[in-house]
Design an enzyme around this catalytic site. Structure first.
Site, mmCIF file in Angstrom:
data_model
loop_
_atom_site.group_PDB
_atom_site.id
_atom_site.type_symbol
_atom_site.label_atom_id
_atom_site.label_comp_id
_atom_site.label_asym_id
_atom_site.label_seq_id
_atom_site.Cartn_x
_atom_site.Cartn_y
_atom_site.Cartn_z
ATOM 1 N N GLY A 6 34.465 30.797 49.261
ATOM 2 C CA GLY A 6 35.834 31.262 49.051
ATOM 3 C C GLY A 6 36.340 31.954 50.289
ATOM 4 O O GLY A 6 35.697 31.946 51.346
ATOM 5 N N GLY A 7 37.509 32.585 50.163
ATOM 6 C CA GLY A 7 38.135 33.199 51.319
ATOM 7 C C GLY A 7 37.371 34.380 51.872
ATOM 8 O O GLY A 7 37.443 34.679 53.063
ATOM 9 N N GLY A 59 33.895 34.942 51.330
ATOM 10 C CA GLY A 59 32.471 34.736 51.536
ATOM 11 C C GLY A 59 31.975 33.491 50.840
ATOM 12 O O GLY A 59 32.738 32.556 50.595
ATOM 13 N N VAL A 94 28.514 31.813 48.151
ATOM 14 C CA VAL A 94 27.344 32.004 47.295
ATOM 15 C C VAL A 94 26.357 30.900 47.612
ATOM 16 O O VAL A 94 26.729 29.716 47.661
ATOM 17 C CB VAL A 94 27.724 31.966 45.798
ATOM 18 C CG1 VAL A 94 26.487 32.168 44.935
ATOM 19 C CG2 VAL A 94 28.778 33.020 45.478
ATOM 20 N N ASP A 107 37.740 40.226 33.881
ATOM 21 C CA ASP A 107 38.005 38.882 34.418
ATOM 22 C C ASP A 107 37.151 37.840 33.699
ATOM 23 O O ASP A 107 36.552 36.970 34.327
ATOM 24 C CB ASP A 107 37.733 38.853 35.926
ATOM 25 C CG ASP A 107 38.371 37.629 36.597
ATOM 26 O OD1 ASP A 107 39.338 37.078 36.026
ATOM 27 O OD2 ASP A 107 37.905 37.221 37.673
#
Length: 737
Positions: free
Chosen positions: A19-20, A22, A24, A133
């Protein structure tokens, strides 16, 4: 800067996602060969405070949640090149991927997934954490027939505000409003996901974010597309008012199991997982996590507390994560810096300053000096503008009324003839500021030889919802059943004992009049059934400014401010308002079941009072310049101390000195907050026991309540602590005793 920085001792196997901020990866612990998932934050974002603090917050919150239904945190590490969470690797797929492949799930399968992830939420709620979330992408479904909760990046402590963010398709109304997270917020999101599982689409879909917000806040849930047996469950979980939802994930699991057994039989869960097995296995085989099929579930690369870890990182970071005591530890020649996880990052409070509009009208004989509050630092510029417009409106309205008065040529001529200048003055006082509400009292005066406005001689209060900018009226404050003739009678009865002389009577003229008045404005003013008073909120209760003559009494009765403590009025207030005030809705199941039996203690010297749980032994407590009582429960190792003291310090000064004292003795403060004249501080003392202190500071004295108890008995004491804090009355703090 190197974006491929890696945690020492681990070899990257494959990337699981990016993602922006980092990525996984699936990684192997070099010494043991065990597989883990590592969530990396790129180094350049360590200099962005809101990003870095959010990552640390996730680690701090996740480390306190232990459950087979929550992906486990093994290690947290931070260096100049980056930061990383080393977590359990789960052989499975996200619910999002499963829904993309299957479209819809059989009700038993959807219920099974929901149950597992709700148990994960229940563990988080028990640790005081709200996820905020819950969505399909944050639920992992394993081949072994388990569902696990992941990604606590937006989580907060129960009752605290966090980032104004979330996944719009699953956000509860109170989350849209920016109110503090509560367990019922997670229940709403989980129910939205469950709806999607059984129908193939989200409960609300719209073309714009504002339309979506409106649907979540006011739209009816389309229950007609849901299997009939499941409709009550979804209706409860998606209630607009959080007070009408199950109060926690644990409570929701109980309702879910009852519905599932009634609708699908005793073996519903086994059949649900059996139907999922083939799909989950096939989807897992397409990911790098298929490697776990031969290596098995990744075991922890660090040992439990007291054990022995493996590798430099495991041995060092494990001590930090488990003990939560190490600060600034350096290893490997000073290369790695491990961050303390002791204190959660905090969101900056909204700033409120009192401004003064002063000057002279260019065309009319009017001078003015008018105070009003102004807020800054709101996450939403449009809402901030609405809030500030509402806070300035009282002085603009007063000034405009004078200009309209002088628009009459005869009145203006009289003023000029007598050489009069109208001098308008307003002072503004913030009665209460919470994360959701601002209550402000305005005192107006007018100095004029010609014009006398009686309205300028009385205060007025404005209460603003900080999440929307709405000014709160009686309907936003009181439950619907209170805004009736019977409800006003109830409120009158509650207020009576707190007045100077009780509710007065109307003047008697012959056989007419002489009746006792009521707080009900409709009896005199022909209005709706609303309180005939100006209403404000403080740290300790609700203030009613009553103008007795407006209720029908004679002019000599004057006016009076009557304060009603929250525990005597909370059941009459709207649940949404209680949430804004930072208080548990009175009608929520948790409140009624949590209140323990006991007695009320009132201190004869200082006048403070609180509820004392049953089974506690009393002994006198004599602090400096004060007096109080200490209650102990030997079987729980718990102590409740309540006291008053002559003390002219502010709440902030008391809080700061208390925190310094605790930390100076080797304890740890994990939460501290000031709300007007009240303060709250909690954490761990030098002996490792939990402490919680709530205090109120006045101009001449203060009143305090403090709990201390072992961590092992937290679950036993959550309810008594909440009940005593809610029942605590500080008494009169305006004078020494």
């Amino acid at each position: 800067m190197n974006q491929k920085w890696q945690v020492p001792g681990f070899a990257e196997v494959d990337e699981l996602g990016a993602g922006g901020f980092g990525r996984v990866v699936l990684a192997k612990h070099e010494e043991s060969g065990q597989l883990v998932a590592i969530k990396y934050l790129r180094g350049e974002f360590l200099s962005e405070p809101w990003v870095a603090d959010g990552f640390r917050r996730e680690a701090w919150l996740l480390r306190g949640v232990t459950s087979p239904h929550v992906v486990r945190l093994f290690e947290f590490i931070e260096s100049p090149q980056g930061a990383a969470l080393v977590m359990e690797a789960v052989p499975g797929v996200s619910l999002r991927a499963l829904l993309a492949a299957e479209g819809t799930l059989a009700p038993e399968s959807a219920l099974a997934i929901l149950k597992g992830s709700l148990l994960g939420l229940a563990a988080a709620h028990a640790a005081g954490v709200v996820h905020r979330d819950y969505k399909p992408g944050n639920v992992l479904v394993s081949r072994e027939g388990e569902s696990k909760l992941v990604d606590f990046g937006l989580a907060t402590l129960d009752g605290q505000s966090g980032l104004a963010a979330g996944s719009p398709s699953y956000m509860a109304p109170e989350q849209w409003a920016g109110q503090p997270g509560i367990p019922a917020t997670d229940v709403y999101a989980a129910t939205c996901v469950f709806f999607q599982c059984v129908t193939g689409h989200r409960p609300f879909e719209a073309g714009t974010t504002e339309q979506l917000r409106s649907l979540h806040e006011r739209g009816s849930v389309p229950l007609d597309v849901v299997p009939e047996d499941l409709r009550p469950l979804i209706a409860r979980g998606m209630a607009k008012d959080p007070a009408w939802r199950p109060a926690s994930a644990e409570a929701f699991v109980t309702e879910l199991e009852s519905v599932a057994r009634a609708a699908y039989g005793k073996d519903w869960e086994r059949r649900g997982w059996k139907r999922l097995a083939t799909s989950v296995a096939a989807l897992t085989a397409l990911t790098p996590l298929a490697l776990l099929a031969t290596g098995g579930m990744a075991a922890a690369p660090v040992a439990a507390a007291g054990g022995t870890g493996t590798g430099v990182v495991a041995a060092t970071v494990g001590k930090i994560v488990i003990s939560v005591l190490a600060i600034g530890a350096l290893v490997a020649g000073g290369v790695w810096v491990y961050t303390s996880l002791g204190d959660p990052p905090r969101q900056a409070a909204l700033s409120v300053t009192v401004q003064t509009a002063a000057g002279q009208d260019p065309a009319l004989p009017i001078t003015y000096s008018l105070q009003y509050p102004q807020v800054s630092g709101h996450a939403d510029a449009a809402v901030q503008q609405r809030v500030n417009d509402a806070l300035r409106a009282p002085i603009d309205k007063r000034l405009q009324s004078l200009r309209q008065e002088l628009a009459d040529p005869d009145i203006l001529g009289m003023v000029r003839e007598r050489g009069d200048v109208l001098k308008a003055h307003t002072t503004a006082e913030v009665l209460l500021q919470t994360t959701g509400l601002l209550s402000v009292r305005y005192d107006h005066t007018l100095d004029s030889a010609v014009i006398a406005h009686s309205s300028w001689q009385f205060p007025e209060t404005v209460n603003v919802d900080l999440s929307t900018g709405q000014v709160l009226g009686p309907r936003e404050m009181f439950r619907p059943e209170v805004l009736t003739a019977a409800g006003m009678d109830t409120l009158t009865a509650r207020l009576g004992p707190h007045t100077r002389n009780g509710f007065c009577s109307t003047p008697a003229i012959g056989s007419y009049g002489g009746d006792q008045v009521s707080i009900d404005a409709s009896q005199v003013q022909g209005a709706d059934h609303v309180p005939g008073a100006d209403i404000g909120f403080t740290a300790t209760g609700v203030d009613f400014l009553i103008k007795w003559y407006e209720l029908g009494c004679d002019m000599a009765s004057g006016q009076e401010t009557v304060s009603l403590p929250y525990d005597e009025i909370s059941d009459l207030l709207q649940p949404q308002l209680l949430t804004m005030l930072g208080r548990q809705p009175a009608s929520a199941p948790a409140s009624s079941s949590a209140r323990p039996s006991g007695t009320t203690y009132t201190n004869p010297r200082f006048g403070f009072s609180t509820l004392v749980p049953a089974g506690y032994t009393a002994s006198p407590y004599h602090p400096e310049n004060g007096d109080g009582m200490q209650y102990t429960n030997a079987s729980l190792g718990a102590t409740l101390t309540v006291w008053g003291a002559n003390d002219a310090r502010t709440a902030q000064e008391i809080l700061d000195e208390t925190a310094q004292e605790i930390e100076g003795e080797g304890g740890q403060v994990t939460h501290q907050q000031v709300d007007g004249t009240a303060y709250t501080i909690s954490g761990y003392d030098a002996g490792g026991q939990i402490f919680y202190e709530r205090g109120y500071a006045g101009p001449a004295s203060r009143a305090c309540l403090r709990w201390g108890y072992p961590r092992a008995h937290k679950a036993d004491l959550d309810a008594p602590v909440e009940a005593t804090v809610n029942a605590f009355h500080p008494g009169d703090l305006t004078r020494p005793h």
